[in-house]
Design an enzyme around this catalytic site. Structure first.
Site, PDB file in Angstrom:
ATOM      1  N   LYS A  35       0.834  -1.209   0.000  1.00 43.44           N
ATOM      2  CA  LYS A  35       0.000   0.000   0.000  1.00 43.44           C
ATOM      3  C   LYS A  35       0.870   1.260   0.000  1.00 43.44           C
ATOM      4  CE  LYS A  35      -3.865   0.082   2.514  1.00 43.44           C
ATOM      5  NZ  LYS A  35      -4.628   0.125   3.780  1.00 43.44           N
ATOM      6  N   THR A 121     -13.179   4.185  14.504  1.00 40.16           N
ATOM      7  CA  THR A 121     -14.421   4.068  15.272  1.00 40.16           C
ATOM      8  C   THR A 121     -14.241   2.986  16.323  1.00 40.16           C
ATOM      9  OG1 THR A 121     -15.665   4.762  13.367  1.00 40.16           O
ATOM     10  CG2 THR A 121     -16.895   3.611  15.077  1.00 40.16           C
ATOM     11  N   GLU A 152     -14.384  10.623  13.291  1.00 41.29           N
ATOM     12  CA  GLU A 152     -14.522  11.221  11.950  1.00 41.29           C
ATOM     13  C   GLU A 152     -15.950  11.014  11.452  1.00 41.29           C
ATOM     14  OE1 GLU A 152     -14.710   9.567   8.768  1.00 41.29           O
ATOM     15  OE2 GLU A 152     -14.939   7.573   9.659  1.00 41.29           O
ATOM     16  N   PHE A 153     -16.411  11.995  10.698  1.00 40.97           N
ATOM     17  CA  PHE A 153     -17.791  11.937  10.196  1.00 40.97           C
ATOM     18  C   PHE A 153     -17.832  12.041   8.675  1.00 40.97           C
ATOM     19  CE2 PHE A 153     -17.957  13.941  14.468  1.00 40.97           C
ATOM     20  CZ  PHE A 153     -18.665  12.943  15.126  1.00 40.97           C
ATOM     21  N   LEU A 268     -33.576  10.231   4.351  1.00 41.66           N
ATOM     22  CA  LEU A 268     -34.922   9.648   4.333  1.00 41.66           C
ATOM     23  C   LEU A 268     -35.206   9.051   2.956  1.00 41.66           C
ATOM     24  CD1 LEU A 268     -37.086  12.256   6.346  1.00 41.66           C
ATOM     25  CD2 LEU A 268     -36.359   9.980   7.079  1.00 41.66           C
ATOM     26  N   ALA A 270     -35.860   6.209   0.783  1.00 37.00           N
ATOM     27  CA  ALA A 270     -36.201   4.787   0.891  1.00 37.00           C
ATOM     28  C   ALA A 270     -35.595   4.035  -0.290  1.00 37.00           C
ATOM     29  CB  ALA A 270     -37.718   4.630   0.897  1.00 37.00           C
ATOM     30  N   CYS A 278     -19.526   1.099   7.306  1.00 35.84           N
ATOM     31  CA  CYS A 278     -19.774   1.805   8.569  1.00 35.84           C
ATOM     32  C   CYS A 278     -21.120   1.480   9.208  1.00 35.84           C
ATOM     33  CB  CYS A 278     -19.658   3.306   8.340  1.00 35.84           C
ATOM     34  SG  CYS A 278     -18.059   3.750   7.662  1.00 35.84           S
ATOM     35  N   ARG A 345     -18.290  -3.108   0.131  1.00 36.60           N
ATOM     36  CA  ARG A 345     -18.512  -3.758   1.416  1.00 36.60           C
ATOM     37  C   ARG A 345     -19.983  -3.645   1.835  1.00 36.60           C
ATOM     38  NH1 ARG A 345     -13.599  -1.246   4.690  1.00 36.60           N
ATOM     39  NH2 ARG A 345     -14.008   0.443   3.216  1.00 36.60           N
TER      40      ARG A 345
END
Ligand code: UGA
Length: 456
Positions: A35, A121, A152-153, A268, A270, A278, A345
């Site tokens: 990497k 996380t 982190e967000f 929201l 659907a 995550c 994932r």
């Protein structure tokens, strides 16, 4: 400031690169030599808009370095970020082996006072374990370690933008020294004091909230935030099912609901449910964290159950329309877990592909970025080189990932090669009226009678 980042996966690479971009001197460390080699050659191990340009620029200007040497990363940094992966164990609990290893290496190699910041996380109370581990393995008695949590967000596909223009920065600390260091580190972002590499004309006209909490609260903010967003999605999906049964249109319903500022329209949408590395993992981990502290988080268990059920819903809808799936060709548009990423994932598309193959269908799919990874994960999935090929001889095409380019396809051309012109719009992203006018049989998610197409 001198900053080190341990773990050059998704979070670490974005963190290190963006901190270099705002002016810091950054060393990114990873144990995987392949990497690091790829990065040193200026290539990216992941697909993320803008990241390649930022990495290249900051390597050139000498602010960003990559290494496999943990000692080099730990030695001189004023702030070290732990960004290693925390994979789920079979029971959903996070495996913190790599966090412990990173901590021990820092304890052994650091030569100066350092703020050790967890960014992976992690479950609440990991900070306490990091503190204990540092105390046990510390080599130089004269130096001080302060632990901090800085969740982190960032969203995949938007990571650079989210990092540089966040809604908030949360730091959990137990010392004024840690708070001061992290304030200094993030000051360019908080005060909008850096030339934005994405929008050169961009002027941040508001200060970014910088929330200082204790460490345990910061750790919990991360799990609570992701779980809340996942809950919003499952809620919208449940309402969509009611809409379908009652002849209402979920797009109109969430528009009306989302106009309430207390609720908001985001998350929201659907569809066939959430995936990625995550939400599913963090949801399970949060349930486990709660369980350990004696609380049975049944609400979140249901959020997860509803999400998994979305995949079966697609199979059911197809069976309802096509009767028998065995031997029929079904095309999938989009294989990544969401647009603008090559990440597969927990991608709902792949779960659906597997189920359809199990039912005896022949499944062919296309994705602008994720095709190779999808083929590796589901070898029986036939990969198409363009979106029109998924429709060839197909009895149905299912939109699984709402890449913007799919909305602009020439649907007349798509229809021409289908055995039966059936579209299952798994993300409610296509223009139902236009498709119906073209002669398609359109099946959405929770689309009753309504007419408008209102997506956020
Ligand atoms: C998520 C969070 O949004 C980030 O804030 C967080 O930092 C990140 O997890 C993380 O913990 O690292 P991400 O997994 O990149 O980010 O993706 P999202 O954009 O949140 O989408 C997650 C899934 O939810 C996707 O499969 C998407 O298709 C689905 N989704 C999203 C819906 O089904 N409906 C919606 O309304 C929104």
């Amino acid at each position: 400031m001198n900053v080190s980042v341990i773990g050059t996966g998704y979070v670490g690479l974005v963190t290190g690169t963006c901190l270099a971009e705002i002016g810091h001197q950054v060393v990114c460390m990873d144990d995987n030599p392949a990497k690091i080699e790829v990065l040193l050659q200026g290539r990216m191990p992941i697909y993320e808009p803008y990241l390649d340009q930022l990495v290249a620029r900051n390597i050139r200007n000498g602010r960003l370095r990559f290494t496999t040497d943990a000692a080099e990363a730990a030695r001189e940094a004023a702030v070290i970020f732990i960004c290693v992966n925390t994979p789920p164990r079979p029971d959903g609990e996070a495996d913190l082996t790599y966090v412990e290893l990173a901590t021990r290496r820092i304890a052994e190699h650091a030569t100066r006072d350092t703020i050790i910041t967890e960014k992976s996380t992690v479950p609440v109370q990991t900070g306490q374990w990091i503190e204990k581990t540092l105390a046990i393995y510390k080599k130089r008695p004269g130096i001080t370690f302060d632990v901090a949590s800085n969740p982190e967000f960032t969203r995949e596909g938007m990571a650079v933008e989210d990092f540089l223009h966040p809604d908030r920065i949360v730091v959990g600390v137990s010392s004024p020294r840690a708070e001061a260091a992290l304030r200094e580190l993030y000051a360019p972002i908080v005060e909008g004091r850096f030339p934005c590499p994405i929008h050169p004309e961009c002027r941040v006209d508001r200060a970014v909230p910088f929330l200082v909490t204790d460490i345990a609260s910061a750790e919990l903010i991360k799990h609570a935030s992701n779980s809340f967003l996942a809950m919003k999605i499952s809620f919208a999906n449940a309402v969509a099912d009611v809409c379908e049964a009652a002849g209402a249109d979920i797009l109109q319903v969430v528009k009306g609901v989302g106009l309430d500022k207390r609720i908001g329209r985001a998350f929201l949408n659907a569809g066939i449910g959430f995936g990625g590395s995550c939400f599913p993992k963090d949801l399970r981990a949060f349930v486990k964290i709660a369980e350990k502290s004696g609380y049975d988080f049944t609400l979140l268990k249901e959020v997860g159950r509803l999400n998994v059920a979305r995949r079966e819903l697609v199979v059911e809808k197809l069976k309802r329309a096509l009767w028998i799936l065995t031997g029929k060709k079904i095309g999938l548009l989009g294989l990544a877990f969401k647009p603008n990423t090559d990440d597969i994932r927990e991608a709902p598309a792949l779960a659906i592909a597997r189920r359809l193959i199990e039912e005896g269908a022949f499944v062919q799919g296309y994705d602008p970025q994720a095709a190779a990874k999808a083929k590796e994960a589901v070898p029986d999935l036939a990969i198409c080189s363009d979106p029109y090929a998924v429709a060839e001889q197909a009895e149905a095409v299912v939109l699984c990932t709402e890449w913007p380019e799919f909305a602009a396809l020439d649907f007349g051309r798509l229809k021409a090669t289908m055995v039966r012109p059936l579209i299952l719009d798994g993300r409610n992203a296509l223009d139902r009226e236009k498709l119906t006018a073209l002669g398609f049989e359109y099946i959405g998610i929770g689309r009753g009678q309504g007419g408008t197409r209102e997506r956020a």
